[in-house]
Motif scaffolding. Sequence first.
Motif, PDB file in Angstrom:
ATOM      1  N   LEU A 175      47.692 -28.852   1.347  1.00 54.52           N
ATOM      2  CA  LEU A 175      47.619 -28.608  -0.090  1.00 54.52           C
ATOM      3  C   LEU A 175      48.576 -27.484  -0.492  1.00 54.52           C
ATOM      4  O   LEU A 175      49.278 -27.584  -1.503  1.00 54.52           O
ATOM      5  CB  LEU A 175      46.181 -28.261  -0.485  1.00 54.52           C
ATOM      6  CG  LEU A 175      45.926 -27.978  -1.956  1.00 54.52           C
ATOM      7  CD1 LEU A 175      46.285 -29.193  -2.819  1.00 54.52           C
ATOM      8  CD2 LEU A 175      44.475 -27.601  -2.174  1.00 54.52           C
ATOM      9  N   ILE A 176      48.641 -26.419   0.312  1.00 60.14           N
ATOM     10  CA  ILE A 176      49.541 -25.303   0.011  1.00 60.14           C
ATOM     11  C   ILE A 176      50.999 -25.770   0.022  1.00 60.14           C
ATOM     12  O   ILE A 176      51.790 -25.391  -0.843  1.00 60.14           O
ATOM     13  CB  ILE A 176      49.321 -24.136   1.011  1.00 60.14           C
ATOM     14  CG1 ILE A 176      47.969 -23.472   0.739  1.00 60.14           C
ATOM     15  CG2 ILE A 176      50.448 -23.114   0.931  1.00 60.14           C
ATOM     16  CD1 ILE A 176      47.510 -22.512   1.812  1.00 60.14           C
ATOM     17  N   THR A 177      51.356 -26.622   0.996  1.00 57.85           N
ATOM     18  CA  THR A 177      52.710 -27.171   1.052  1.00 57.85           C
ATOM     19  C   THR A 177      53.032 -27.921  -0.222  1.00 57.85           C
ATOM     20  O   THR A 177      54.110 -27.786  -0.797  1.00 57.85           O
ATOM     21  CB  THR A 177      52.864 -28.120   2.273  1.00 57.85           C
ATOM     22  OG1 THR A 177      52.551 -27.401   3.452  1.00 57.85           O
ATOM     23  CG2 THR A 177      54.262 -28.676   2.376  1.00 57.85           C
ATOM     24  N   ARG A 178      52.081 -28.707  -0.680  1.00 60.50           N
ATOM     25  CA  ARG A 178      52.260 -29.480  -1.915  1.00 60.50           C
ATOM     26  C   ARG A 178      52.436 -28.544  -3.112  1.00 60.50           C
ATOM     27  O   ARG A 178      53.302 -28.761  -3.967  1.00 60.50           O
ATOM     28  CB  ARG A 178      51.038 -30.380  -2.103  1.00 60.50           C
ATOM     29  CG  ARG A 178      50.996 -31.113  -3.391  1.00 60.50           C
ATOM     30  CD  ARG A 178      51.689 -32.434  -3.272  1.00 60.50           C
ATOM     31  NE  ARG A 178      51.460 -33.221  -4.473  1.00 60.50           N
ATOM     32  CZ  ARG A 178      52.398 -33.899  -5.082  1.00 60.50           C
ATOM     33  NH1 ARG A 178      53.601 -33.920  -4.594  1.00 60.50           N
ATOM     34  NH2 ARG A 178      52.138 -34.584  -6.152  1.00 60.50           N
ATOM     35  N   LEU A 179      51.622 -27.481  -3.193  1.00 62.35           N
ATOM     36  CA  LEU A 179      51.723 -26.532  -4.297  1.00 62.35           C
ATOM     37  C   LEU A 179      53.062 -25.797  -4.283  1.00 62.35           C
ATOM     38  O   LEU A 179      53.654 -25.553  -5.344  1.00 62.35           O
ATOM     39  CB  LEU A 179      50.560 -25.528  -4.247  1.00 62.35           C
ATOM     40  CG  LEU A 179      49.173 -26.109  -4.543  1.00 62.35           C
ATOM     41  CD1 LEU A 179      48.083 -25.078  -4.291  1.00 62.35           C
ATOM     42  CD2 LEU A 179      49.097 -26.623  -5.979  1.00 62.35           C
ATOM     43  N   LYS A 180      53.564 -25.455  -3.086  1.00 60.58           N
ATOM     44  CA  LYS A 180      54.881 -24.810  -2.986  1.00 60.58           C
ATOM     45  C   LYS A 180      55.967 -25.725  -3.526  1.00 60.58           C
ATOM     46  O   LYS A 180      56.885 -25.286  -4.214  1.00 60.58           O
ATOM     47  CB  LYS A 180      55.192 -24.461  -1.518  1.00 60.58           C
ATOM     48  CG  LYS A 180      54.540 -23.207  -1.016  1.00 60.58           C
ATOM     49  CD  LYS A 180      54.985 -22.947   0.411  1.00 60.58           C
ATOM     50  CE  LYS A 180      54.269 -21.779   1.020  1.00 60.58           C
ATOM     51  NZ  LYS A 180      54.563 -21.616   2.446  1.00 60.58           N
ATOM     52  N   ARG A 181      55.867 -27.009  -3.184  1.00 59.28           N
ATOM     53  CA  ARG A 181      56.864 -27.977  -3.644  1.00 59.28           C
ATOM     54  C   ARG A 181      56.828 -28.080  -5.169  1.00 59.28           C
ATOM     55  O   ARG A 181      57.864 -28.109  -5.826  1.00 59.28           O
ATOM     56  CB  ARG A 181      56.600 -29.340  -3.002  1.00 59.28           C
ATOM     57  CG  ARG A 181      57.753 -30.299  -3.168  1.00 59.28           C
ATOM     58  CD  ARG A 181      57.584 -31.570  -2.362  1.00 59.28           C
ATOM     59  NE  ARG A 181      57.493 -31.309  -0.942  1.00 59.28           N
ATOM     60  CZ  ARG A 181      56.483 -31.725  -0.168  1.00 59.28           C
ATOM     61  NH1 ARG A 181      55.503 -32.442  -0.673  1.00 59.28           N
ATOM     62  NH2 ARG A 181      56.468 -31.449   1.108  1.00 59.28           N
ATOM     63  N   ILE A 182      55.614 -28.106  -5.749  1.00 57.17           N
ATOM     64  CA  ILE A 182      55.484 -28.177  -7.210  1.00 57.17           C
ATOM     65  C   ILE A 182      56.065 -26.915  -7.848  1.00 57.17           C
ATOM     66  O   ILE A 182      56.774 -26.974  -8.851  1.00 57.17           O
ATOM     67  CB  ILE A 182      54.009 -28.380  -7.621  1.00 57.17           C
ATOM     68  CG1 ILE A 182      53.550 -29.790  -7.230  1.00 57.17           C
ATOM     69  CG2 ILE A 182      53.804 -28.146  -9.110  1.00 57.17           C
ATOM     70  CD1 ILE A 182      52.062 -30.032  -7.357  1.00 57.17           C
ATOM     71  N   LYS A 183      55.799 -25.760  -7.226  1.00 56.46           N
ATOM     72  CA  LYS A 183      56.329 -24.496  -7.747  1.00 56.46           C
ATOM     73  C   LYS A 183      57.850 -24.514  -7.756  1.00 56.46           C
ATOM     74  O   LYS A 183      58.491 -24.107  -8.726  1.00 56.46           O
ATOM     75  CB  LYS A 183      55.812 -23.327  -6.897  1.00 56.46           C
ATOM     76  CG  LYS A 183      56.298 -21.977  -7.362  1.00 56.46           C
ATOM     77  CD  LYS A 183      55.883 -20.878  -6.415  1.00 56.46           C
ATOM     78  CE  LYS A 183      56.614 -19.604  -6.763  1.00 56.46           C
ATOM     79  NZ  LYS A 183      56.719 -18.692  -5.657  1.00 56.46           N
ATOM     80  N   GLU A 184      58.457 -25.008  -6.650  1.00 57.42           N
ATOM     81  CA  GLU A 184      59.920 -25.090  -6.579  1.00 57.42           C
ATOM     82  C   GLU A 184      60.463 -26.053  -7.636  1.00 57.42           C
ATOM     83  O   GLU A 184      61.458 -25.749  -8.291  1.00 57.42           O
ATOM     84  CB  GLU A 184      60.364 -25.552  -5.191  1.00 57.42           C
ATOM     85  CG  GLU A 184      60.273 -24.474  -4.150  1.00 57.42           C
ATOM     86  CD  GLU A 184      60.566 -24.992  -2.742  1.00 57.42           C
ATOM     87  OE1 GLU A 184      61.035 -26.140  -2.608  1.00 57.42           O
ATOM     88  OE2 GLU A 184      60.321 -24.237  -1.789  1.00 57.42           O
ATOM     89  N   ALA A 192      49.449 -34.933   0.407  1.00 53.02           N
ATOM     90  CA  ALA A 192      48.546 -34.135  -0.424  1.00 53.02           C
ATOM     91  C   ALA A 192      47.698 -35.031  -1.326  1.00 53.02           C
ATOM     92  O   ALA A 192      46.575 -34.714  -1.659  1.00 53.02           O
ATOM     93  CB  ALA A 192      49.352 -33.162  -1.273  1.00 53.02           C
ATOM     94  N   THR A 193      48.260 -36.184  -1.708  1.00 52.84           N
ATOM     95  CA  THR A 193      47.552 -37.121  -2.583  1.00 52.84           C
ATOM     96  C   THR A 193      47.624 -38.512  -1.986  1.00 52.84           C
ATOM     97  O   THR A 193      48.668 -38.906  -1.470  1.00 52.84           O
ATOM     98  CB  THR A 193      48.227 -37.161  -3.977  1.00 52.84           C
ATOM     99  OG1 THR A 193      48.313 -35.825  -4.467  1.00 52.84           O
ATOM    100  CG2 THR A 193      47.437 -37.998  -4.952  1.00 52.84           C
TER     101      THR A 193
END
Length: 198
Positions: free
Chosen positions: A158-167, A48-49
């Motif tokens: 990007l969505i995968t990365r955001l899910k990981r941050i949310k978790e 993602a980054t």
Amino acid sequence: MNNFRKANIIKIVTFNSSAENSKLLNEVGKLKDTTEVEIITNIPNRYATYFSDVARKRARKNIISYTEQLNPENFQPMVSSYFNFSNHSKIILTENIAYIGSANASDESDKNFESGVIIKDKMIITEIIRDIIPMIKEDSIEYYGNGVSIYIILVLNLITRLKRIKEQFHFSFYNINDHRGADIEYYDSYNADISNIN
């Protein structure tokens, strides 16, 4: 791969395949038109980054290579390709035999020490096809072979990365405790810590 020519169903789940000229995908290209094939893969070096131009260029090269190699238009109509950015499992199976282990479906894995199991029990193979593969597919994006898919892959990344941050954010406030054999989630204000979220 010797069993591929006789198979009616082939499922390939891998973290990666060879970046170029994969033996496995070449074999898939030789199959009869009635063989149902599903290929689910991650794309290595895709994040993602990116912290350097070298990493960014390597990722771009891999994304282009994988989308070219797995383009369904390169295969017979019964071949489906999927990308799953959370996948690290390795399963190759037909309706008659299954391999589950550490080796990726890449030519590079030929040079490594890998381990795995061969399963010939048809009941277990049926359960893998019925229960495990659909679970992995559910989190995957099907690749239809058009130019838009590359952008979809980037957005899903990007969505995968955001899910990981949310978790990570969620579990910075909540903990799980085993209560009489059941996992109970509880709010843990004493140990709350969001400093590790990246």
